[in-house]
Scaffold this active site. Structure first.
Site, mmCIF file in Angstrom:
data_model
loop_
_atom_site.group_PDB
_atom_site.id
_atom_site.type_symbol
_atom_site.label_atom_id
_atom_site.label_comp_id
_atom_site.label_asym_id
_atom_site.label_seq_id
_atom_site.Cartn_x
_atom_site.Cartn_y
_atom_site.Cartn_z
ATOM 1 N N GLU A 1 0.817 -1.230 0.000
ATOM 2 C CA GLU A 1 0.000 0.000 0.000
ATOM 3 C C GLU A 1 0.847 1.275 0.000
ATOM 4 O O GLU A 1 0.584 2.195 0.771
ATOM 5 C CB GLU A 1 -0.961 -0.021 1.195
ATOM 6 C CG GLU A 1 -1.853 -1.258 1.184
ATOM 7 C CD GLU A 1 -2.822 -1.344 2.367
ATOM 8 O OE1 GLU A 1 -2.656 -0.596 3.346
ATOM 9 O OE2 GLU A 1 -3.753 -2.171 2.305
ATOM 10 N N ASN B 1 2.658 -5.014 -3.219
ATOM 11 C CA ASN B 1 1.230 -5.306 -3.042
ATOM 12 C C ASN B 1 0.427 -4.022 -2.815
ATOM 13 O O ASN B 1 0.923 -3.075 -2.202
ATOM 14 C CB ASN B 1 1.093 -6.221 -1.801
ATOM 15 C CG ASN B 1 -0.252 -6.890 -1.678
ATOM 16 O OD1 ASN B 1 -0.779 -7.421 -2.651
ATOM 17 N ND2 ASN B 1 -0.821 -6.889 -0.473
ATOM 18 N N HIS C 1 -9.985 -6.726 -2.505
ATOM 19 C CA HIS C 1 -11.116 -6.703 -1.571
ATOM 20 C C HIS C 1 -12.250 -6.009 -2.319
ATOM 21 O O HIS C 1 -12.242 -4.788 -2.471
ATOM 22 C CB HIS C 1 -10.753 -5.901 -0.317
ATOM 23 C CG HIS C 1 -9.617 -6.490 0.447
ATOM 24 N ND1 HIS C 1 -9.750 -7.656 1.164
ATOM 25 C CD2 HIS C 1 -8.329 -6.087 0.601
ATOM 26 C CE1 HIS C 1 -8.586 -7.942 1.740
ATOM 27 N NE2 HIS C 1 -7.709 -7.023 1.401
ATOM 28 N N GLU D 1 -5.420 -10.982 -1.705
ATOM 29 C CA GLU D 1 -6.292 -10.863 -0.520
ATOM 30 C C GLU D 1 -7.765 -10.888 -0.928
ATOM 31 O O GLU D 1 -8.569 -10.092 -0.431
ATOM 32 C CB GLU D 1 -5.986 -9.573 0.245
ATOM 33 C CG GLU D 1 -4.523 -9.405 0.623
ATOM 34 C CD GLU D 1 -4.238 -8.147 1.450
ATOM 35 O OE1 GLU D 1 -5.184 -7.520 1.962
ATOM 36 O OE2 GLU D 1 -3.058 -7.816 1.584
ATOM 37 N N ASP E 1 -11.509 -11.070 -1.307
ATOM 38 C CA ASP E 1 -12.789 -11.334 -0.651
ATOM 39 C C ASP E 1 -13.858 -10.499 -1.350
ATOM 40 O O ASP E 1 -13.553 -9.476 -1.975
ATOM 41 C CB ASP E 1 -12.772 -11.146 0.869
ATOM 42 C CG ASP E 1 -12.274 -9.801 1.357
ATOM 43 O OD1 ASP E 1 -12.311 -8.818 0.590
ATOM 44 O OD2 ASP E 1 -11.859 -9.730 2.535
HETATM 45 C C1 XIL Z 1 -6.269 -6.710 8.045
HETATM 46 C C2 XIL Z 1 -6.576 -7.938 8.892
HETATM 47 O O1 XIL Z 1 -7.408 -8.779 8.163
HETATM 48 C C3 XIL Z 1 -7.226 -7.528 10.192
HETATM 49 O O2 XIL Z 1 -7.371 -8.643 11.053
HETATM 50 C C4 XIL Z 1 -6.393 -6.448 10.888
HETATM 51 O O3 XIL Z 1 -7.058 -6.001 12.039
HETATM 52 C C5 XIL Z 1 -6.137 -5.297 9.955
HETATM 53 O O4 XIL Z 1 -5.527 -5.762 8.767
HETATM 54 N N1 XIL Z 1 -4.934 -4.935 3.438
HETATM 55 C C6 XIL Z 1 -3.888 -5.677 3.929
HETATM 56 C C7 XIL Z 1 -4.103 -6.573 5.090
HETATM 57 O O5 XIL Z 1 -2.816 -5.676 3.330
HETATM 58 O O6 XIL Z 1 -2.955 -6.719 5.876
HETATM 59 C C8 XIL Z 1 -5.264 -6.114 5.946
HETATM 60 O O7 XIL Z 1 -5.496 -7.112 6.935
HETATM 61 C C9 XIL Z 1 -6.485 -5.895 5.083
HETATM 62 C C10 XIL Z 1 -6.220 -4.831 4.049
#
Ligand code: XIL
Length: 342
Positions: free
Chosen positions: A152, A193, A230, A260, A262
């Site tokens: 990020e 990422n 996401h 990641e 979802d």
């Molecule tokens: C999130 C986790 O899922 C949570 O449990 C935590 O509280 C916060 O982080 N992008 C990312 C991940 O790169 O590391 C994040 O994970 C979600 C967004």
């Protein structure tokens, strides 16, 4: 033994092997293995301790990523205390079950301890960052296949995010991070990422692409990029823009990992919304399988019992592919079907 008995026995053994083979091929893990796809999920420490979830993980996935325990603030809450135990257990579990591990993450602006957030000088920041990367990657050398070296780093408007790393070190902090990672474990794949970086033509995605291109062209050791993905069920996947983006990274010689995934639903769930979710999962997987430089498809959790979605996106939920009882949902079946498709 009479020869007809022997033949019957051989026949029986063969039949058992064929049935077992077919049944075996019907897991998402076996199907992903056959395609050479890293198919995985983020996990929390308890997931490998509870027999029910541990068994599900080993049966259905070939790759694991620590959802939180490798993050700086959890792994090394003070400068001198390293909290290895959860991560060690995950790496052991993956190894025992013949699974791959992804590492997540080193250079980030979030979930850092105070002594990182308060870094001021370039020398101090470089020393700490290189120490962190080297310590972790040396400990797990050869056992963690791929790392999100940085996470990020691009802001939503396309500029470099104004983080402690940029401020303390300056614009070459990514060069230093990737070079350090390469030196620590030359076999590990090194990934940049981010989120909202998946569609060619979007302001942030184009800026992210230009950043990766610049790193690669300057010889910084980057192997690929990660799309977090996401996403929201009600916004259909824009497949053309996604595929166009994947291909421009391929032209640079960079792999793409879906890191990641979802697909959150605006609650309550209805059959229509679930159908949108199924379509989104299927479209993402379809794009991944269609492009040779996409090597990983990783979910950000597997069960709705523990997903970051409800607490981070108010009013949303049901984002994953097993329900709160660990029963497979429609999205799971769509993924299995697509993995098995010819
Ligand atoms: C999130 C986790 O899922 C949570 O449990 C935590 O509280 C916060 O982080 N992008 C990312 C991940 O790169 O590391 C994040 O994970 C979600 C967004």
């Amino acid at each position: 033994m009479k020869s007809e008995h022997l033949l019957a026995l051989i026949g029986l053994v063969l039949a058992v092997l064929v049935v077992a083979g077919c049944a075996g091929a019907k897991t998402t893990r076996k199907a992903a293995d056959k395609r050479g796809l890293a198919y995985g999920t983020a996990i929390q420490p308890g997931d490998i301790l509870w027999p029910e979830s541990a068994q599900l993980l080993a049966q259905d996935f070939n790759t694991l990523v620590p959802e939180n325990v490798m993050k700086w603030g959890l792994l090394r809450p003070t400068k001198t205390f390293w909290n290895w135990s959860d991560l060690d257990k995950m790496v052991d579990f993956a190894e025992k079950n013949g699974m791959k591990m992804r590492g997540h993450t080193f250079v980030w602006h979030s979930q850092n301890p105070p002594y990182v957030n308060s870094l001021k000088t370039r020398d101090e920041a470089i020393a700490l960052m290189t120490e962190q990367i080297t310590e972790v990657m040396t400990r797990y050398k050869g056992r963690i296949a791929e790392y999100d070296v940085a996470n990020e780093v691009v802001a939503d408007n396309g500029t470099m995010r104004d983080t402690v790393w940029l401020k303390a070190i300056g614009s070459d902090y990514l060069d230093i991070a990737f070079r350090t990672a390469r030196a620590a474990d030359p076999a590990a794949k090194l990934i940049l990422n981010d989120y909202s970086n998946e569609y060619a033509g979007d302001v942030k995605a184009d800026a992210f692409y230009n950043l990766a291109k610049d790193l690669k062209e300057r010889g910084v050791p980057i192997d690929g990029v990660g799309f977090q993905l996401h996403i929201e069920a009600q916004w259909p996947v824009r497949k053309d823009a996604l595929v166009a983006n994947i291909r421009r990274f391929a032209e640079l010689g960079l792999a793409v990992s879906f890191t990641e995934v979802d697909v959150r639903i605006k609650m309550p769930v209805t059959p229509e919304k679930e159908a949108e979710q199924v379509r989104a999962y299927r479209d993402l997987l379809d794009a991944a399988l269609g492009e040779p430089n996409v090597k990983s498809f990783i979910l950000w959790g597997y069960t709705d019992k523990q997903s970051w979605v409800p607490s981070f996106f108010g009013g949303y939920g049901s984002a994953l592919i097993y329900d709160t009882e660990l029963k497979p949902k429609a999205a799971y079946r769509a993924i299995l079907q697509r993995l098995l498709a010819k």
